[in-house]
Design a protein around this motif. Structure first.
Motif, PDB file in Angstrom:
ATOM      1  N   ASN A 139       0.822  -1.222   0.000  1.00 60.49           N
ATOM      2  CA  ASN A 139       0.000   0.000   0.000  1.00 60.49           C
ATOM      3  C   ASN A 139       0.848   1.261   0.000  1.00 60.49           C
ATOM      4  O   ASN A 139       0.343   2.350  -0.237  1.00 60.49           O
ATOM      5  CB  ASN A 139      -0.916   0.008   1.226  1.00 60.49           C
ATOM      6  CG  ASN A 139      -1.945  -1.099   1.154  1.00 60.49           C
ATOM      7  OD1 ASN A 139      -2.760  -1.121   0.247  1.00 60.49           O
ATOM      8  ND2 ASN A 139      -1.897  -2.033   2.091  1.00 60.49           N
TER       9      ASN A 139
ATOM     10  N   ASN B 149      -8.303   4.453  -2.472  1.00 54.95           N
ATOM     11  CA  ASN B 149      -7.221   4.028  -3.372  1.00 54.95           C
ATOM     12  C   ASN B 149      -6.481   5.204  -4.001  1.00 54.95           C
ATOM     13  O   ASN B 149      -5.506   5.000  -4.731  1.00 54.95           O
ATOM     14  CB  ASN B 149      -7.789   3.151  -4.495  1.00 54.95           C
ATOM     15  CG  ASN B 149      -8.194   1.771  -3.996  1.00 54.95           C
ATOM     16  OD1 ASN B 149      -7.644   1.284  -3.008  1.00 54.95           O
ATOM     17  ND2 ASN B 149      -9.145   1.144  -4.676  1.00 54.95           N
TER      18      ASN B 149
ATOM     19  N   LYS C 287      -2.542   6.273  -2.695  1.00 55.11           N
ATOM     20  CA  LYS C 287      -1.473   5.327  -3.050  1.00 55.11           C
ATOM     21  C   LYS C 287      -1.299   5.218  -4.567  1.00 55.11           C
ATOM     22  O   LYS C 287      -0.193   4.987  -5.044  1.00 55.11           O
ATOM     23  CB  LYS C 287      -1.704   3.955  -2.404  1.00 55.11           C
ATOM     24  CG  LYS C 287      -3.004   3.271  -2.713  1.00 55.11           C
ATOM     25  CD  LYS C 287      -3.123   2.011  -1.859  1.00 55.11           C
ATOM     26  CE  LYS C 287      -4.517   1.414  -1.950  1.00 55.11           C
ATOM     27  NZ  LYS C 287      -4.688   0.316  -1.005  1.00 55.11           N
TER      28      LYS C 287
ATOM     29  N   ARG D 201       6.240  -9.804  -8.699  1.00 53.42           N
ATOM     30  CA  ARG D 201       6.963 -10.332  -7.541  1.00 53.42           C
ATOM     31  C   ARG D 201       8.277 -10.993  -7.969  1.00 53.42           C
ATOM     32  O   ARG D 201       9.291 -10.884  -7.280  1.00 53.42           O
ATOM     33  CB  ARG D 201       6.076 -11.334  -6.806  1.00 53.42           C
ATOM     34  CG  ARG D 201       4.864 -10.662  -6.180  1.00 53.42           C
ATOM     35  CD  ARG D 201       3.866 -11.669  -5.680  1.00 53.42           C
ATOM     36  NE  ARG D 201       2.832 -11.015  -4.881  1.00 53.42           N
ATOM     37  CZ  ARG D 201       1.937 -11.662  -4.159  1.00 53.42           C
ATOM     38  NH1 ARG D 201       1.940 -12.996  -4.134  1.00 53.42           N
ATOM     39  NH2 ARG D 201       1.052 -11.003  -3.457  1.00 53.42           N
TER      40      ARG D 201
ATOM     41  N   PRO E 262      -2.601  -4.549  -6.416  1.00 55.16           N
ATOM     42  CA  PRO E 262      -3.732  -4.603  -7.344  1.00 55.16           C
ATOM     43  C   PRO E 262      -4.978  -3.981  -6.724  1.00 55.16           C
ATOM     44  O   PRO E 262      -5.206  -4.112  -5.522  1.00 55.16           O
ATOM     45  CB  PRO E 262      -3.937  -6.109  -7.585  1.00 55.16           C
ATOM     46  CG  PRO E 262      -3.286  -6.796  -6.429  1.00 55.16           C
ATOM     47  CD  PRO E 262      -2.283  -5.857  -5.843  1.00 55.16           C
ATOM     48  N   MET E 263      -5.779  -3.329  -7.552  1.00 54.42           N
ATOM     49  CA  MET E 263      -7.016  -2.701  -7.059  1.00 54.42           C
ATOM     50  C   MET E 263      -8.143  -2.876  -8.059  1.00 54.42           C
ATOM     51  O   MET E 263      -7.931  -2.740  -9.268  1.00 54.42           O
ATOM     52  CB  MET E 263      -6.790  -1.188  -6.851  1.00 54.42           C
ATOM     53  CG  MET E 263      -5.771  -0.854  -5.788  1.00 54.42           C
ATOM     54  SD  MET E 263      -5.273   0.883  -5.910  1.00 54.42           S
ATOM     55  CE  MET E 263      -4.334   0.862  -7.413  1.00 54.42           C
ATOM     56  N   SER E 264      -9.349  -3.171  -7.503  1.00 52.54           N
ATOM     57  CA  SER E 264     -10.539  -3.135  -8.349  1.00 52.54           C
ATOM     58  C   SER E 264     -11.479  -2.030  -7.895  1.00 52.54           C
ATOM     59  O   SER E 264     -12.591  -1.913  -8.411  1.00 52.54           O
ATOM     60  CB  SER E 264     -11.246  -4.499  -8.346  1.00 52.54           C
ATOM     61  OG  SER E 264     -11.407  -4.960  -7.036  1.00 52.54           O
ATOM     62  N   GLY E 265     -11.024  -1.235  -6.944  1.00 51.12           N
ATOM     63  CA  GLY E 265     -11.836  -0.122  -6.443  1.00 51.12           C
ATOM     64  C   GLY E 265     -11.662   1.124  -7.292  1.00 51.12           C
ATOM     65  O   GLY E 265     -10.820   1.988  -7.012  1.00 51.12           O
TER      66      GLY E 265
ATOM     67  N   LEU F 205      -3.550 -11.568   6.438  1.00 52.82           N
ATOM     68  CA  LEU F 205      -4.913 -12.060   6.696  1.00 52.82           C
ATOM     69  C   LEU F 205      -4.937 -13.585   6.594  1.00 52.82           C
ATOM     70  O   LEU F 205      -4.084 -14.183   5.931  1.00 52.82           O
ATOM     71  CB  LEU F 205      -5.873 -11.456   5.673  1.00 52.82           C
ATOM     72  CG  LEU F 205      -6.052  -9.938   5.774  1.00 52.82           C
ATOM     73  CD1 LEU F 205      -6.853  -9.414   4.587  1.00 52.82           C
ATOM     74  CD2 LEU F 205      -6.726  -9.566   7.087  1.00 52.82           C
TER      75      LEU F 205
ATOM     76  N   ARG G 189      -5.955 -17.366   5.503  1.00 54.38           N
ATOM     77  CA  ARG G 189      -6.340 -18.012   4.244  1.00 54.38           C
ATOM     78  C   ARG G 189      -7.178 -19.243   4.600  1.00 54.38           C
ATOM     79  O   ARG G 189      -7.133 -19.745   5.723  1.00 54.38           O
ATOM     80  CB  ARG G 189      -5.110 -18.442   3.440  1.00 54.38           C
ATOM     81  CG  ARG G 189      -4.175 -17.282   3.032  1.00 54.38           C
ATOM     82  CD  ARG G 189      -4.886 -16.243   2.181  1.00 54.38           C
ATOM     83  NE  ARG G 189      -3.979 -15.427   1.377  1.00 54.38           N
ATOM     84  CZ  ARG G 189      -3.627 -14.168   1.642  1.00 54.38           C
ATOM     85  NH1 ARG G 189      -4.095 -13.547   2.725  1.00 54.38           N
ATOM     86  NH2 ARG G 189      -2.824 -13.510   0.815  1.00 54.38           N
TER      87      ARG G 189
HETATM   88  C1  LIG Z   1      -8.194  -8.130  -7.956  1.00 58.06           C
HETATM   89  C2  LIG Z   1      -7.837  -7.433  -6.662  1.00 58.06           C
HETATM   90  C3  LIG Z   1      -8.483  -6.268  -6.322  1.00 58.06           C
HETATM   91  C4  LIG Z   1      -8.147  -5.591  -5.154  1.00 58.06           C
HETATM   92  N1  LIG Z   1      -8.718  -4.369  -4.902  1.00 58.06           N
HETATM   93  C5  LIG Z   1      -8.240  -3.627  -3.902  1.00 58.06           C
HETATM   94  C6  LIG Z   1      -8.660  -2.266  -3.738  1.00 58.06           C
HETATM   95  O1  LIG Z   1      -9.460  -1.733  -4.517  1.00 58.06           O
HETATM   96  N2  LIG Z   1      -8.135  -1.562  -2.703  1.00 58.06           N
HETATM   97  C7  LIG Z   1      -7.231  -2.100  -1.835  1.00 58.06           C
HETATM   98  O2  LIG Z   1      -6.773  -1.390  -0.919  1.00 58.06           O
HETATM   99  N3  LIG Z   1      -6.818  -3.390  -1.951  1.00 58.06           N
HETATM  100  C8  LIG Z   1      -7.287  -4.155  -2.973  1.00 58.06           C
HETATM  101  N4  LIG Z   1      -6.822  -5.449  -3.145  1.00 58.06           N
HETATM  102  C9  LIG Z   1      -5.819  -5.988  -2.190  1.00 58.06           C
HETATM  103  C10 LIG Z   1      -6.299  -7.231  -1.420  1.00 58.06           C
HETATM  104  O3  LIG Z   1      -7.128  -6.865  -0.365  1.00 58.06           O
HETATM  105  C11 LIG Z   1      -5.044  -7.987  -0.937  1.00 58.06           C
HETATM  106  O4  LIG Z   1      -4.336  -8.394  -2.084  1.00 58.06           O
HETATM  107  C12 LIG Z   1      -5.381  -9.225  -0.105  1.00 58.06           C
HETATM  108  O5  LIG Z   1      -5.996  -8.838   1.087  1.00 58.06           O
HETATM  109  C13 LIG Z   1      -4.137 -10.036   0.211  1.00 58.06           C
HETATM  110  O6  LIG Z   1      -3.163  -9.244   0.861  1.00 58.06           O
HETATM  111  P1  LIG Z   1      -1.660  -9.776   1.016  1.00 58.06           P
HETATM  112  O7  LIG Z   1      -1.127  -9.991  -0.362  1.00 58.06           O
HETATM  113  O8  LIG Z   1      -0.910  -8.678   1.726  1.00 58.06           O
HETATM  114  O9  LIG Z   1      -1.698 -11.033   1.806  1.00 58.06           O
HETATM  115  C14 LIG Z   1      -7.160  -6.133  -4.284  1.00 58.06           C
HETATM  116  C15 LIG Z   1      -6.519  -7.332  -4.631  1.00 58.06           C
HETATM  117  C16 LIG Z   1      -6.840  -7.968  -5.810  1.00 58.06           C
HETATM  118  C17 LIG Z   1      -6.078  -9.235  -6.184  1.00 58.06           C
END
Ligand SMILES: Cc1cc2nc3c(=O)[nH]c(=O)nc-3n(C[C@H](O)[C@H](O)[C@H](O)COP(=O)(O)O)c2cc1C
Length: 197
Positions: free
Chosen positions: A21, A74, A77, A138, A146-149, A185, A187
């Motif tokens: 983030n 979002n 960041k 990675r 990644p974000m879908s928001g 988090l 799994r």
């Molecule tokens: C397709 C996708 C969309 C996501 N959208 C958001 C988002 O809009 N905003 C955000 O803060 N995190 C977003 N995330 C982050 C996820 O919450 C995060 O990858 C997940 O909780 C696993 O976290 P970690 O890789 O630190 O274990 C997204 C992740 C993915 C894969």
């Protein structure tokens, strides 16, 4: 011991890799993005259709145009990340099928003459490629966020008005900065996910 991949690579790609983030100021070069693509392009898609298209948002002006359409949480960041990639599905992918699937060039017309079928296939297969891309980031020693928001219709209109493609994810990329993530988090357990018949 059942995995062929060495433990350090397992950590780099999965166990220690996190969704970032915050990022340092270290830039992400064109060469790094190319290296990521040259690796992940080999991961599979149906009919080898390869519908993922990536827009690198590098100019400050384009970054502003994108950030406007991100959801509130979002925005900061996405404005600050060293590199932002907009990952999209090309619904016109079938034009390239004769080159990508040359032993069955008729697939283009047999399976993909109708746009709804193309949109279904490209959205699914490009989403697979989004996953491959994240793992590729990675593999380059970088972190992905990644974000879908975001407002997908607005992003499509802003950047792809003249093309038949739509955004699937926006991905921040760079070296993780201070406090880049919270605690991992949970799994799901194997038995919750995998059943056998
Ligand atoms: C397709 C996708 C969309 C996501 N959208 C958001 C988002 O809009 N905003 C955000 O803060 N995190 C977003 N995330 C982050 C996820 O919450 C995060 O990858 C997940 O909780 C696993 O976290 P970690 O890789 O630190 O274990 C997204 C992740 C993915 C894969």
């Amino acid at each position: 011991m059942s995995l062929a991949l060495d433990a350090a690579a397992q950590d780099l790609l999965f166990r220690e890799a996190r969704t970032a983030n915050t990022f340092t100021d270290e830039p992400v070069s064109e060469e790094q993005v190319q290296a990521i693509y040259e690796l992940v392009k080999y991961a599979p898609t149906a009919f080898n259709q390869s519908p993922l298209r990536v827009l690198l948002v590098r100019s400050p002006e384009a970054r502003d145009r994108l950030v406007r359409h991100m959801s509130e949480g979002n925005r900061a960041k996405t404005a600050a990340a060293p590199l932002v990639a907009v990952l999209t599905a090309d619904h016109d992918f079938h034009q390239k099928l004769p080159r990508l699937f040359p032993h069955f060039p008729a697939a283009k017309d047999v399976f993909f003459s109708e746009r709804p079928a193309r949109e279904r296939a490209s959205s699914f297969n490009a989403a697979l490629q989004v996953g491959y891309f994240i793992i590729g980031v990675r593999a380059a020693g970088l972190a992905a966020g990644p974000m879908s928001g975001f407002d997908a219709d607005a992003v499509n209109k802003e950047f792809f008005a003249d093309e038949d493609r739509s955004v699937l994810a926006v991905v921040n990329i760079g070296k993780p900065g201070p406090d880049a993530w919270r605690e991992r988090l949970p799994r799901l357990a194997y038995d919750e996910v995998v059943s056998t018949v």
